[in-house]
Structures are given as C-alpha cells and as structure tokens.
Write a protein that holds these residues in place. Structure first.
Motif, PDB file in Angstrom:
ATOM      1  N   MET A  66       0.837  -1.206   0.000  1.00 21.35           N
ATOM      2  CA  MET A  66       0.000   0.000   0.000  1.00 21.35           C
ATOM      3  C   MET A  66       0.868   1.251   0.000  1.00 21.35           C
ATOM      4  O   MET A  66       0.592   2.210  -0.704  1.00 21.35           O
ATOM      5  N   ILE A  67       1.902   1.222   0.812  1.00 16.15           N
ATOM      6  CA  ILE A  67       2.770   2.401   0.895  1.00 16.15           C
ATOM      7  C   ILE A  67       3.525   2.584  -0.420  1.00 16.15           C
ATOM      8  O   ILE A  67       3.629   3.700  -0.941  1.00 16.15           O
ATOM      9  N   SER A  68       3.999   1.479  -0.967  1.00 17.37           N
ATOM     10  CA  SER A  68       4.879   1.569  -2.135  1.00 17.37           C
ATOM     11  C   SER A  68       4.146   2.005  -3.394  1.00 17.37           C
ATOM     12  O   SER A  68       4.771   2.413  -4.366  1.00 17.37           O
ATOM     13  N   CYS A  69       2.820   1.935  -3.386  1.00 15.71           N
ATOM     14  CA  CYS A  69       2.094   2.274  -4.622  1.00 15.71           C
ATOM     15  C   CYS A  69       2.089   3.775  -4.885  1.00 15.71           C
ATOM     16  O   CYS A  69       1.698   4.218  -5.943  1.00 15.71           O
ATOM     17  N   ASP A  70       2.518   4.566  -3.949  1.00 18.38           N
ATOM     18  CA  ASP A  70       2.566   6.010  -4.188  1.00 18.38           C
ATOM     19  C   ASP A  70       3.930   6.534  -3.750  1.00 18.38           C
ATOM     20  O   ASP A  70       4.264   6.525  -2.568  1.00 18.38           O
ATOM     21  N   GLU A  71       4.684   6.982  -4.774  1.00 17.04           N
ATOM     22  CA  GLU A  71       6.079   7.363  -4.517  1.00 17.04           C
ATOM     23  C   GLU A  71       6.230   8.468  -3.469  1.00 17.04           C
ATOM     24  O   GLU A  71       7.065   8.397  -2.574  1.00 17.04           O
ATOM     25  N   SER A  72       5.397   9.503  -3.602  1.00 15.80           N
ATOM     26  CA  SER A  72       5.585  10.632  -2.691  1.00 15.80           C
ATOM     27  C   SER A  72       5.162  10.250  -1.268  1.00 15.80           C
ATOM     28  O   SER A  72       5.765  10.686  -0.285  1.00 15.80           O
ATOM     29  N   ILE A  73       4.151   9.412  -1.173  1.00 15.22           N
ATOM     30  CA  ILE A  73       3.740   8.963   0.167  1.00 15.22           C
ATOM     31  C   ILE A  73       4.829   8.081   0.773  1.00 15.22           C
ATOM     32  O   ILE A  73       5.156   8.199   1.957  1.00 15.22           O
ATOM     33  N   ALA A  74       5.413   7.232  -0.065  1.00 13.53           N
ATOM     34  CA  ALA A  74       6.494   6.370   0.438  1.00 13.53           C
ATOM     35  C   ALA A  74       7.654   7.227   0.959  1.00 13.53           C
ATOM     36  O   ALA A  74       8.204   6.964   2.039  1.00 13.53           O
ATOM     37  N   ALA A  75       7.984   8.277   0.213  1.00 11.09           N
ATOM     38  CA  ALA A  75       9.097   9.147   0.631  1.00 11.09           C
ATOM     39  C   ALA A  75       8.761   9.852   1.950  1.00 11.09           C
ATOM     40  O   ALA A  75       9.587   9.938   2.858  1.00 11.09           O
ATOM     41  N   GLN A  76       7.535  10.330   2.056  1.00 13.19           N
ATOM     42  CA  GLN A  76       7.130  11.011   3.294  1.00 13.19           C
ATOM     43  C   GLN A  76       7.152  10.056   4.482  1.00 13.19           C
ATOM     44  O   GLN A  76       7.548  10.412   5.588  1.00 13.19           O
ATOM     45  N   CYS A  77       6.709   8.835   4.224  1.00 11.36           N
ATOM     46  CA  CYS A  77       6.696   7.824   5.288  1.00 11.36           C
ATOM     47  C   CYS A  77       8.107   7.588   5.816  1.00 11.36           C
ATOM     48  O   CYS A  77       8.334   7.509   7.027  1.00 11.36           O
ATOM     49  N   LEU A  78       9.050   7.479   4.904  1.00  9.35           N
ATOM     50  CA  LEU A  78      10.433   7.236   5.321  1.00  9.35           C
ATOM     51  C   LEU A  78      10.959   8.433   6.105  1.00  9.35           C
ATOM     52  O   LEU A  78      11.640   8.282   7.119  1.00  9.35           O
ATOM     53  N   ARG A  79      10.611   9.640   5.632  1.00  9.13           N
ATOM     54  CA  ARG A  79      11.064  10.846   6.339  1.00  9.13           C
ATOM     55  C   ARG A  79      10.515  10.852   7.764  1.00  9.13           C
ATOM     56  O   ARG A  79      11.213  11.110   8.731  1.00  9.13           O
ATOM     57  N   LEU A  88      15.300   5.873  16.248  1.00 10.66           N
ATOM     58  CA  LEU A  88      15.864   4.674  15.629  1.00 10.66           C
ATOM     59  C   LEU A  88      17.396   4.733  15.665  1.00 10.66           C
ATOM     60  O   LEU A  88      17.981   5.791  15.463  1.00 10.66           O
ATOM     61  N   PRO A  89      18.042   3.585  15.911  1.00 17.06           N
ATOM     62  CA  PRO A  89      19.503   3.591  16.002  1.00 17.06           C
ATOM     63  C   PRO A  89      20.177   3.830  14.657  1.00 17.06           C
ATOM     64  O   PRO A  89      21.320   4.249  14.591  1.00 17.06           O
ATOM     65  N   GLN A  90      19.499   3.515  13.569  1.00 16.74           N
ATOM     66  CA  GLN A  90      20.100   3.754  12.253  1.00 16.74           C
ATOM     67  C   GLN A  90      19.037   4.230  11.274  1.00 16.74           C
ATOM     68  O   GLN A  90      17.843   4.065  11.518  1.00 16.74           O
ATOM     69  N   VAL A  91      19.527   4.810  10.175  1.00 13.10           N
ATOM     70  CA  VAL A  91      18.588   5.345   9.187  1.00 13.10           C
ATOM     71  C   VAL A  91      17.861   4.194   8.492  1.00 13.10           C
ATOM     72  O   VAL A  91      18.484   3.219   8.081  1.00 13.10           O
ATOM     73  N   VAL A  92      16.548   4.311   8.398  1.00 13.28           N
ATOM     74  CA  VAL A  92      15.760   3.313   7.678  1.00 13.28           C
ATOM     75  C   VAL A  92      15.645   3.749   6.229  1.00 13.28           C
ATOM     76  O   VAL A  92      15.251   4.878   5.941  1.00 13.28           O
ATOM     77  N   LYS A  93      16.015   2.830   5.307  1.00 16.40           N
ATOM     78  CA  LYS A  93      16.066   3.244   3.906  1.00 16.40           C
ATOM     79  C   LYS A  93      14.940   2.664   3.053  1.00 16.40           C
ATOM     80  O   LYS A  93      14.706   3.109   1.947  1.00 16.40           O
ATOM     81  N   THR A  94      14.282   1.636   3.551  1.00 14.61           N
ATOM     82  CA  THR A  94      13.213   1.036   2.735  1.00 14.61           C
ATOM     83  C   THR A  94      11.921   0.972   3.544  1.00 14.61           C
ATOM     84  O   THR A  94      11.940   0.967   4.782  1.00 14.61           O
ATOM     85  N   ILE A  95      10.821   0.904   2.800  1.00 14.95           N
ATOM     86  CA  ILE A  95       9.515   0.803   3.461  1.00 14.95           C
ATOM     87  C   ILE A  95       9.446  -0.501   4.266  1.00 14.95           C
ATOM     88  O   ILE A  95       8.977  -0.523   5.391  1.00 14.95           O
ATOM     89  N   HIS A  96       9.969  -1.562   3.671  1.00 11.46           N
ATOM     90  CA  HIS A  96       9.960  -2.839   4.370  1.00 11.46           C
ATOM     91  C   HIS A  96      10.727  -2.713   5.696  1.00 11.46           C
ATOM     92  O   HIS A  96      10.272  -3.178   6.747  1.00 11.46           O
ATOM     93  N   ILE A 110       1.521   6.390  10.383  1.00 10.92           N
ATOM     94  CA  ILE A 110       2.320   7.317   9.581  1.00 10.92           C
ATOM     95  C   ILE A 110       1.752   7.395   8.169  1.00 10.92           C
ATOM     96  O   ILE A 110       1.586   8.463   7.591  1.00 10.92           O
ATOM     97  N   LEU A 111       1.422   6.239   7.639  1.00 15.49           N
ATOM     98  CA  LEU A 111       0.897   6.167   6.278  1.00 15.49           C
ATOM     99  C   LEU A 111      -0.391   6.970   6.147  1.00 15.49           C
ATOM    100  O   LEU A 111      -0.589   7.717   5.189  1.00 15.49           O
ATOM    101  N   LEU A 112      -1.237   6.818   7.117  1.00 17.16           N
ATOM    102  CA  LEU A 112      -2.512   7.532   7.054  1.00 17.16           C
ATOM    103  C   LEU A 112      -2.283   9.046   7.139  1.00 17.16           C
ATOM    104  O   LEU A 112      -2.846   9.812   6.356  1.00 17.16           O
TER     105      LEU A 112
END
Ligand SMILES: [Fe+2]
Ligand SMILES: [Fe+2]
Length: 315
Positions: A66-79, A88-96, A110-112
C-alpha cells in the motif's frame, strides 16, 4: 474560560448549522461547480478500511504494498519514520525496513497521516495547514488515549475519527479560499471558535462541507457522522459515543494550545460538557473515574501529545 452553554464551543445564539437536504444540496452543487475539491488519494479508502482490522490480522506485505504504490507517500513515510520521534539507532532506507523496525501499527498511522497530508494544496500558502494538522493529529492521539483510559471498545476508531474530524476546514480552504481566509481572520481577531465565525460569515460550517465531501468520497458512515456532528453532538444519530469522544478531544486540544494557532476566549468548560454523559453510556469505566479526573489527566497528556505532534510535522 467563559461558559457559553454550548455543547462543544458553538455559541447557540447564532444561526443553527446549515442542515436539511436542500442546504446540503446547495453546498454539494457549489463544490461540484467549483471543480476544486481534492480527489481522495487512491490509497486512502482501502487504507481506511484496513485500519479497522485487528492488528494481528494485518500483513506486513500488504502494508508495504500500500505504501509503495505512491512514490511521494512512500518518501514522506520514510522521512517521518526517520524523524526524531522514533529514536531509531540507524537510518531506515526502505519501506519494508520501516515496517519491520517500527511495527505495522506505527507505520499504518504514519501512512494515514502522510496520505491525508497529500490532500493539502501545495500552492496555497494562506492555508493554516500546519496548525490544522497539528490539531487533527492531536485530537487523534488524545482521543485514542482517552478511549483507552475509559475502556472504550474501539480506540483505533477514535484515532482515525480524530484525525479526520475537521476535514471540512481543509475543504473550505481549498474550495472557498477567499471566504475561508476571511472567516479565519475574523475568528482569530474576535477569538471565537471557527465554527461560529463560519456561520456568521458564510452561513455554513466546516461540518457541513466536510460531511458533504465525506459522502462524495464514500467514507465509512461513522466517520462522516463525526465530521458532521462533532460540534453539535446531540444531533448524532448512530454513533453518538464516538462523536462525543472526538468532540471532547477537540475541546481539550483547543483548551490546551493545540487549536488553530490562536487563543479562543469563549471555550466552554470541559467539565460541563454534555459529551461525558453521552460517552458514559458506552464506557462504564468513565463513571468510576469521573470527568474531573479525566480532564486533569488528559490536559496533562496534551503536553506529551504536543511533543509528538511537533516531531511528526517538524522532524
Ligand atoms: Fe471542528
Ligand atoms: Fe477540531
């Protein structure tokens, strides 16, 4: 705080909210003619339904998809996932990775928030977007906390309803920007609730426009009832307890500097709110704890909520 004998911050001397089929039709046709209602992002509707599922029935893969189907939402989620909030102890780079580290529940929230933030018109700098979303997220968090404390059966539903209750403000600022700017200026100058300034200035409220759009978007009925009646709780028909819960969260947020960026001098006393009685019918624990204790505890909780909100939006 001056008590205006109001159910949730609405001065009763003013005209009643724009009710009745013809008035709602008029708002609907005005919105349709303007052709400027934001379309609901494709991701939101399935997400709203998925939010209602018990957490143990949710699949990581489905959430990631669901998150990955929208690029800008995925980017915001990661941010957001990498904001200071989650330590978080380290930067998370993927939605998974975000789902694994944060858990489905937090990522779902976050997604919502991200997908709803995407509804905001980027070009309108006059929209008090940040204050509005801080207030909405504040109501969501406080509503869920209140729900948990009184053993209300559906705290997640309270969270979602809190997040969406003022959808009509967004709609007004997108569809009627000139009028919305004018009533906001009036509300802020006179330090009155937005609802009252709307009625006095444009003859309808964010509850009217929000619920018309909720119907157009086919949001679940309990959400559209909250959107429509959170300032006139006694008119709620099918979900008065949920409407009352969100209304109390709204009031407590506004009374504790999590409103719309200005002070309201005419807020009713939260202790006198009729909402406690309505909510008590569904949550027996409320009677044991009592409104005085809950108002004290929830007002203290607002500081935490404020911190959380700040880090989500400014992290
Ligand atoms: Fe409202
Ligand atoms: Fe509100």
């Amino acid at each position: 705080m001056e008590n205006l004998n109001s159910t949730s911050g609405c001065i009763k001397a003013l005209a009643p909210s724009c009710e009745g089929p013809s008035a709602r039709e008029a708002i609907r046709s005005r919105l349709e003619k303007l052709n400027s209602i934001p379309t609901v992002p494709a991701i939101v509707r399935p997400l709203l339904h998925y939010m209602e599922k018990p957490i143990d029935q949710m699949e990581v893969k489905r959430v990631v998809d669901m998150i990955s189907c929208d690029e800008s939402i995925a980017a915001q989620c990661l941010r957001m996932a990498n904001s200071a909030l989650y330590f978080l102890p380290q930067v998370v780079k993927t939605i998974h990775g975000a789902v694994i580290v944060l858990g489905v529940r937090q990522v779902r929230e976050i997604l919502l928030a991200c997908s709803l933030l995407n509804l905001l018109p980027k070009e309108q700098n006059s929209l008090p977007a940040l204050a509005m979303w801080e207030h909405s997220l504040g109501c969501a968090l406080l509503g869920r906390e209140l729900a948990r404390r009184i053993d209300y059966p559906e705290p997640e539903r309270a969270y979602l309803a809190g997040l969406l209750h003022d959808l009509g403000e967004l709609i007004n600022f997108v569809a009627f920007p000139g009028e919305a700017r004018a009533y906001l200026a009036r509300a802020s100058a006179e330090q009155i609730p937005l609802y009252d300034a709307e009625l006095a200035s444009i003859g309808f409220t964010h509850c009217d426009s929000g619920s018309v759009v909720a119907e157009m978007w086919r949001l679940p009925y309990h959400l559209s009832e909250v959107i429509r009646f959170h300032h006139t709780v006694q008119q709620a028909k099918l979900y008065p307890d949920l409407v009352a819960l969100v209304s109390l969260s709204d009031l407590l947020c506004r009374a504790n500097e999590l409103g719309y960026g200005y002070d309201e001098k005419t807020l009713p006393d939260p202790l006198q709110a009729v909402e406690w009685e309505i909510l008590g019918a569904k949550a027996a624990k409320l009677a044991r704890l009592g409104p005085a204790l809950l108002v004290r505890e929830m007002s203290a909780q607002v500081k935490q909520v404020h911190k959380h909100v700040q880090s989500v939006f400014k992290g």
